[in-house]
Design a protein around this motif. Sequence first.
Motif, PDB file in Angstrom:
ATOM      1  N   ASN B  39       0.827  -1.206   0.000  1.00 60.65           N
ATOM      2  CA  ASN B  39       0.000   0.000   0.000  1.00 60.65           C
ATOM      3  C   ASN B  39       0.863   1.258   0.000  1.00 60.65           C
ATOM      4  OD1 ASN B  39      -2.374  -1.396   0.014  1.00 60.65           O
ATOM      5  ND2 ASN B  39      -2.604  -1.379   2.249  1.00 60.65           N
ATOM      6  N   VAL B  40       1.821   1.266   0.905  1.00 59.68           N
ATOM      7  CA  VAL B  40       2.685   2.445   1.037  1.00 59.68           C
ATOM      8  C   VAL B  40       3.408   2.723  -0.270  1.00 59.68           C
ATOM      9  CG1 VAL B  40       4.785   3.296   2.125  1.00 59.68           C
ATOM     10  CG2 VAL B  40       2.993   2.279   3.529  1.00 59.68           C
ATOM     11  N   ARG B  41       3.977   1.686  -0.837  1.00 61.39           N
ATOM     12  CA  ARG B  41       4.705   1.863  -2.103  1.00 61.39           C
ATOM     13  C   ARG B  41       3.785   2.451  -3.168  1.00 61.39           C
ATOM     14  NH1 ARG B  41       8.285  -2.748  -0.603  1.00 61.39           N
ATOM     15  NH2 ARG B  41       6.618  -4.239  -0.967  1.00 61.39           N
ATOM     16  N   GLN B  42       2.575   1.939  -3.188  1.00 64.03           N
ATOM     17  CA  GLN B  42       1.619   2.385  -4.193  1.00 64.03           C
ATOM     18  C   GLN B  42       1.285   3.866  -4.027  1.00 64.03           C
ATOM     19  OE1 GLN B  42       0.744   0.336  -6.730  1.00 64.03           O
ATOM     20  NE2 GLN B  42       0.109   2.336  -7.516  1.00 64.03           N
ATOM     21  N   ASN B  46       1.977   7.180  -6.363  1.00 64.43           N
ATOM     22  CA  ASN B  46       0.899   8.061  -6.833  1.00 64.43           C
ATOM     23  C   ASN B  46       1.141   9.522  -6.479  1.00 64.43           C
ATOM     24  OD1 ASN B  46      -0.349   5.823  -7.797  1.00 64.43           O
ATOM     25  ND2 ASN B  46      -1.829   5.654  -6.112  1.00 64.43           N
ATOM     26  N   LEU B  47       1.633   9.731  -5.258  1.00 62.08           N
ATOM     27  CA  LEU B  47       1.832  11.112  -4.808  1.00 62.08           C
ATOM     28  C   LEU B  47       3.197  11.663  -5.225  1.00 62.08           C
ATOM     29  CD1 LEU B  47       0.353  11.007  -1.183  1.00 62.08           C
ATOM     30  CD2 LEU B  47      -0.791  11.559  -3.328  1.00 62.08           C
ATOM     31  N   HIS B  48       3.947  10.885  -6.006  1.00 64.94           N
ATOM     32  CA  HIS B  48       5.301  11.295  -6.419  1.00 64.94           C
ATOM     33  C   HIS B  48       6.174  11.620  -5.218  1.00 64.94           C
ATOM     34  CE1 HIS B  48       2.751  12.356  -9.959  1.00 64.94           C
ATOM     35  NE2 HIS B  48       3.648  11.582 -10.518  1.00 64.94           N
ATOM     36  N   TYR B  49       6.087  10.748  -4.236  1.00 62.98           N
ATOM     37  CA  TYR B  49       6.881  10.982  -3.036  1.00 62.98           C
ATOM     38  C   TYR B  49       8.374  10.879  -3.328  1.00 62.98           C
ATOM     39  CZ  TYR B  49       9.191  10.086   1.390  1.00 62.98           C
ATOM     40  OH  TYR B  49      10.067  10.124   2.436  1.00 62.98           O
ATOM     41  N   GLN B  50       9.115  11.843  -2.803  1.00 65.99           N
ATOM     42  CA  GLN B  50      10.583  11.779  -2.857  1.00 65.99           C
ATOM     43  C   GLN B  50      11.086  12.032  -1.451  1.00 65.99           C
ATOM     44  OE1 GLN B  50      13.039  13.833  -5.714  1.00 65.99           O
ATOM     45  NE2 GLN B  50      13.202  11.713  -6.354  1.00 65.99           N
TER      46      GLN B  50
END
Lengths: 343, 343
Positions: B39-42, B46-50
């Motif tokens: 879930n977290v990876r997904q 999606n949120l373009h987390y960096q």
Amino acid sequence: MKKKRTTIKDIANVLNISAAAVSKALHNDSRISERTKENVRQVAKNLHYQPNHLASALRSGKSNLVGVIVPRTNSNFFSSVIQNIEEVLNEKGYSIIITQSNESYDKECKSIDTLLYTQVDGIIASMANETVALSSYEKIKSKGIPLILFDRGENDLNVDYIGIDDYNSSHLIVEHLVKNGCQRIAHIGGYKRTRIYNNRIRGYVDALKKHKLPLDAELLTEGNLTIEDGRIKMTQLLSLKTRPDSVYVAGDYAALGALQVLKEHKIRIPEEISLVGFGNEPFTDMVTPKITSVDQHSAEIGKQAANTFLKYVENDSTEQRLNKIILAAELIVRDSSNKKTPL
Amino acid sequence: MKKKRTTIKDIANVLNISAAAVSKALHNDSRISERTKENVRQVAKNLHYQPNHLASALRSGKSNLVGVIVPRTNSNFFSSVIQNIEEVLNEKGYSIIITQSNESYDKECKSIDTLLYTQVDGIIASMANETVALSSYEKIKSKGIPLILFDRGENDLNVDYIGIDDYNSSHLIVEHLVKNGCQRIAHIGGYKRTRIYNNRIRGYVDALKKHKLPLDAELLTEGNLTIEDGRIKMTQLLSLKTRPDSVYVAGDYAALGALQVLKEHKIRIPEEISLVGFGNEPFTDMVTPKITSVDQHSAEIGKQAANTFLKYVENDSTEQRLNKIILAAELIVRDSSNKKTPL
DNA sequence: TATATTTGTTTAAACGTTTAAGCAAATATA
DNA sequence: TATATTTGCTTAAACGTTTAAACAAATATA
């Protein structure tokens, strides 16, 4: 084993003041008394205090780091650009992180990720030969981080660009060769997909037209402009039924490869074939004969790139858009094309 | 204007879990369920987390940044060393920050300060020609940050060093010249205060003794080994009553300057005077005649330097001490000294 | 069935700064 | 003299993570 670092708190404890006061004193805040400032500076010195960049950058949202991406540092042009970027930025308290793409698109993407991760305040880049997709660069823009391109740029990104007038440089070169009596001018070019090489090719074609010289497809080649590429293309040119009487190579390294082949074939330069390179790398002045080339004003490019970046951080509201600074290039005439030089 | 960055909290909110869980999920912690990780990876995607390097580095005390200090990047030797350092370190999740000292002690000190301020996990350096004081380098050690020196090192610092066998290289060169019938061998050297140049000089002197050649003080000079320096020293050598029959130059750039002067004086190389450089810079193979030189195994040096650094971070207890890795250099014989080559 | 262990998560503090807001004392203004 | 302003500091929160400690629920062990 790591020694304990001195922090702002340690200084605060010694002087029995708050950490905030220390921070302000170190930043020369007007609301802190001269007396306290002096004390803080003294204690900081005694304790060998060194500010922690990570903490201040995290809090303030400014890392004072600028990323520089180049295809390689191992070329006079790029290392000179870098040196000048560094000089200008150091002056203003910025440090630079240099990364090499090695002309690989993959490595370039990784470099961009690393730089973003490191929270650089801006990125100054020259694109890899391979690069066609722009998503990685779009990512930089989408984060609102100033992006400045130089030498190898791309209009579609709509960011600042600093480079030389490639189109006109080709005109200079062709004109020079014509003046030296050349009629059949070949061009060993870079890949058309790279804007600068495309411009050089366009300039070459248009200049031929202007001088009413016939355009012969077999005299125009595309490649990656390494030494090896220069050797291959020159060999091809020599095998033509009618050889060219001059060759304009879009990069110095390839020009060097071409020179080697010409010498191996004992072809007299410039009497039988004239040679012109591009970039004014130091070795063009070292080899025999010295190679005529185009100087790209690397120092100026570096300075302008740095200043363009500074413009954004100094008034941070401005939205980025396509803004080209085009410098005039300079033809440095040397033995490889100058038939009038007395031997 | 800066856009809002996605943080670990944003991901946590979406999934209705804690930020800590997200952090652990991203680090693949064994105590987090596969379901949550997925879930977290997904969501991160999606949120373009960096991830924010500053925050994690601050908290964990590890920046994953390594500083590299070189006199200049604009030389094949250094840029090749850098490239190899980068390759090895990238593999392990480290990025490098390159700074140039421009052979200036002042700039070197500033670079060190900047690197320490940036909280690098280690520093790999080659010292500036000018450097004599070591306090700046001592500062690195005193902070407990691994310091690795290469090429231009210093015993007194008691840290790791990677370089080639300069002393023995001089022997190789003298031997080669003697074999080619040279009797009066000059040496255009670097400054004795720099260890490597001192070793080359010592090797030169001892090799002369070994071959029972007279040691003539006017044949041994010291300088900064730039092209200009090479020109000056060669000119001096030519003005001697008895000229040398061969010149061993401790750096390729100076060798190039010497070559220019020899050619200007129409002295035949190697027939009248043989020439040997040091460093195996690419241009030694480009000029006419090609210059015999010593290859310094730059790639190997870079790799070893990087690995030495890794050794410290992987088992972080080890105290640093003088530990030299000396690689054998290789003499690359070319036209400038090879009299047996048929023309 | 009672207890111990493992699993999967949360809570809260910490890293070293900066900075907005607050406040008392000193000084200026009316 | 009363009020406003300035000076010089403090308090406390925040930046975005990581991580030790705690804890409930599920599972294993006796």
